[in-house]
Design an enzyme around this catalytic site. Structure first.
Site, PDB file in Angstrom:
ATOM      1  N   ASP A   9       0.890  -1.165   0.000  1.00 39.78           N
ATOM      2  CA  ASP A   9       0.000   0.000   0.000  1.00 39.78           C
ATOM      3  C   ASP A   9       0.923   1.209   0.000  1.00 39.78           C
ATOM      4  O   ASP A   9       1.572   1.500   1.002  1.00 39.78           O
ATOM      5  CB  ASP A   9      -0.880  -0.041   1.269  1.00 39.78           C
ATOM      6  N   ASP A 169     -12.845   5.786   2.876  1.00 40.49           N
ATOM      7  CA  ASP A 169     -11.404   5.775   3.177  1.00 40.49           C
ATOM      8  C   ASP A 169     -10.936   7.190   3.520  1.00 40.49           C
ATOM      9  O   ASP A 169     -10.760   8.034   2.640  1.00 40.49           O
ATOM     10  CB  ASP A 169     -10.665   5.223   1.944  1.00 40.49           C
TER      11      ASP A 169
END
Ligand code: AMP
Length: 586
Positions: A9, A169
């Site tokens: 990520d 998010d």
């Protein structure tokens, strides 16, 4: 042994690397840190530094440090680091190299392939730049997947049954919301929306401004021109924010912050969650607006969504969860660490590519909400037993949360606290699992603050304590089997037992009774539905043919329900029509 592909990520604020080991996801730590801060710098000795050290350096030597490089990916630009120009790909490659080394040290072998996540809105140029960054760092990017897709994979997208999921998010510097459809391990992003410059950093900034103003007022000094003091305030602000995610007050103490006119300036101040949430309210409103835009983009309404998944560290802010609960009517999921779930999903995707079996990411969570009751407003009316959740359903165990309450009349010397398990806004409809009193409170005006702490461990032992904030007077109880009171099936069995009791009554009587109930409680619903129809019809002139068709269908369904006096049947179509009207009007 199958070939190792790491999952990465590559975030704006933090980055992580993860792998699958014996079917389980491991996010590899960098020393004792679970995340690598996405900061790159050159230190005094001319060495490259990445992560926490670079982040610390940024506060003092911003000209030798780069942050948030992800925002520049895909742009034809360069950044200057210690007098040298670099492309965004090169800076990202430095972060990737560090992650590669972290993985190699952990595994004891070389790694050359990776799955990297990117925001769903990333353009071709931004994706290409990410691939190039991988190549520069010596990693072949075998696949790039969208961040919401990765989050959905971490939440077990492998289930057969199709689900519409909203991935919310909220990180340090960016906000993204996506609607995804997941089924059989396939995750399709239906729509995405967001803001590239909205996140926890803005929340910190609000607290920092508040502290600057406070110091100006109390000491008559503008702390902005003192970079070391500003660095300390920045850190203190973020720490206070973390505390406020779990408790209603945060004490901020910074001694010897700076010297002003020969005297030391100290900072000592209490910040309440309520004051903090007011500071960030506009930002949270923006995320909710963006959520509606994403839903509209997917041609769905809130009532079509089966689950909401929380991603990004800032979703730990309690009002985020509350606002989403209000929008969707159910608790969002956060049981997979919101900081790590994108990296975990990347590793799961990597394992799928290399043909490895992966178990679902399993964590211990509480299946119920725990809280107390307080005087409040229910259905628009004042109500003495409004349920106030403290530990929410789906929270990871062990868990500890504190909320503040206030006495309701002058001279109140006792509070009685009841602890409930359940989801109903009316506490009396939930299961009461304990009660106790705190006596001997101060003889003061109403508003004397009592903090209530609930700490639930893995074995279902719930420790409850209440403290009079002013004096520290404390009373506590332990509830031994909080989790097992009405576990899953037994709750259902109890419900069935009660329902069947009613089933034994004379059906005629029930019919008559329920008709009567409908006639009384049904009237406002029907009136509201009629009003909704006329509002929708009033908007016909300005809507697209497609929207109009949807609205006409819903109006037909609602009219059929009105004609049949079917109050329950009204719920769904009315909610959908309300959502459409909301979009059209906003
Ligand atoms: P991410 O970009 O997902 O790593 O999120 C980082 C952001 O989450 C930073 O702004 C953090 O300050 C914020 N954050 C992390 N933990 C918490 C917490 N417990 N409460 C509020 N914000 C948090």
């Amino acid at each position: 042994m199958s070939e190792i592909i790491i999952g990465i990520d590559l975030g704006t604020t933090n980055s992580e690397v993860s792998i699958i080991e014996q079917g389980k996801v491991t996010v590899i730590k960098d020393g004792d840190k679970k995340m690598l801060a996405s900061f790159v710098g050159i230190d005094d000795a001319g060495q490259v530094i990445v992560g926490e050290t670079a982040r610390n350096q940024y506060l003092v030597y911003p000209e030798r440090t780069i942050k948030s490089i992800k925002r520049l990916m895909g742009q034809d630009t360069q950044v200057v680091l210690a007098d040298q120009a670099y492309t965004p790909q090169e800076i990202s490659a430095i972060i990737l190299t560090r992650l590669k080394v972290i993985a190699e040290q952990y595994l004891g072998q070389a790694v050359s392939k990776a799955v990297i996540t990117v925001p769903a809105y990333f353009s071709d140029a931004q994706r290409q730049a990410t691939r190039e960054a991988g190549e520069i760092s010596g990693l072949e990017v075998v696949r790039m997947i969208n961040e919401p897709t990765a989050a959905a994979l971490a939440y077990g997208a492998v289930q057969a049954e199709a689900r519409q999921v909203l991935v919310y998010d909220l990180g340090g510097g960016t906000f993204d919301v996506s609607v995804v459809n997941m089924q059989d391990g396939v995750v399709e992003v239906l729509s995405s929306h967001g803001d590239n410059h909205l996140g926890g950093d803005d929340f910190d900034q609000q607290i920092i401004e508040y502290l600057i103003d406070h110091i100006q007022e109390t000491n008559g000094v503008d702390v902005r021109s003192h970079s070391k003091a500003m660095a300390r305030l920045t850190r203190a602000a973020e720490e206070a924010k973390f505390l406020l995610s779990d408790q209603p007050y945060a004490q901020i103490d910074e001694e010897y912050l700076l010297e002003h006119e020969g005297a030391a300036v100290h900072l000592s101040l209490e910040l309440s969650r309520m004051a903090y949430e007011e500071m960030i309210e506009d930002y949270i409103n923006e995320t909710i607006d963006a959520t509606h835009i994403a839903l509209k983009g997917a041609k769905l309404t809130a009532s079509d969504i089966d689950e909401v998944i929380l991603v990004g560290g800032s979703t730990r802010t309690p009002c985020v969860r509350e606002r989403l609960f209000n929008e969707f009517g159910f608790e969002p999921h956060s049981e997979v660490d919101p900081d790590l779930c994108v990296a975990m999903g990347a590793a799961i995707q990597a394992a799928m590519i290399s043909g490895q079996e992966v178990d679902t990411v399993l964590v211990d969570i509480t299946p119920y909400t725990y809280g107390t009751s307080a005087i409040g407003v229910l259905d628009g009316q004042p109500y003495p037993f409004m349920f106030v959740p403290v530990i929410h359903k789906n929270s990871v165990l062990p868990n500890r949360k504190t909320e503040a309450f206030a006495t309701s009349y002058d001279g109140q010397d006792t509070v009685e606290l009841s602890i409930y398990q359940g989801e109903d806004p009316d506490a009396l409809n939930n299961v009461k699992i304990g009660e106790f009193r705190v006596e001997g409170l101060l003889d003061v005006a109403a508003g004397n603050v009592i903090t209530l702490t609930l700490a639930l461990d893995l074995n279902g032992i719930l420790n409850v304590s209440a403290v009079e904030k002013e004096t520290g007077l404390e009373k506590s109880i332990t509830i031994k089997n909080a989790l097992s009171q009405f576990e899953g099936e037994s709750l259902d069995t109890a419900k069935q037992r009660i329902t069947s009791l009613f089933g034994q009554m004379d059906p005629r009587i029930i019919d008559e009774e329920s008709l009567e109930v409908n006639a009384v409680s049904g009237a406002p619903e029907i009136a509201a539905a009629r009003e909704l129809i006329s509002k929708a019809e009033g908007l016909f002139a300005q809507v697209s043919d497609e929207d109009k068709e949807d609205m006409v269908d819903l109006i037909e369904t609602i009219t059929t329900c009105i004609d049949a006096q079917d109050i329950n049947g009204l719920d769904d179509p009315s909610a959908q029509l309300t959502d459409i009207i909301y979009y059209l009007e906003s």
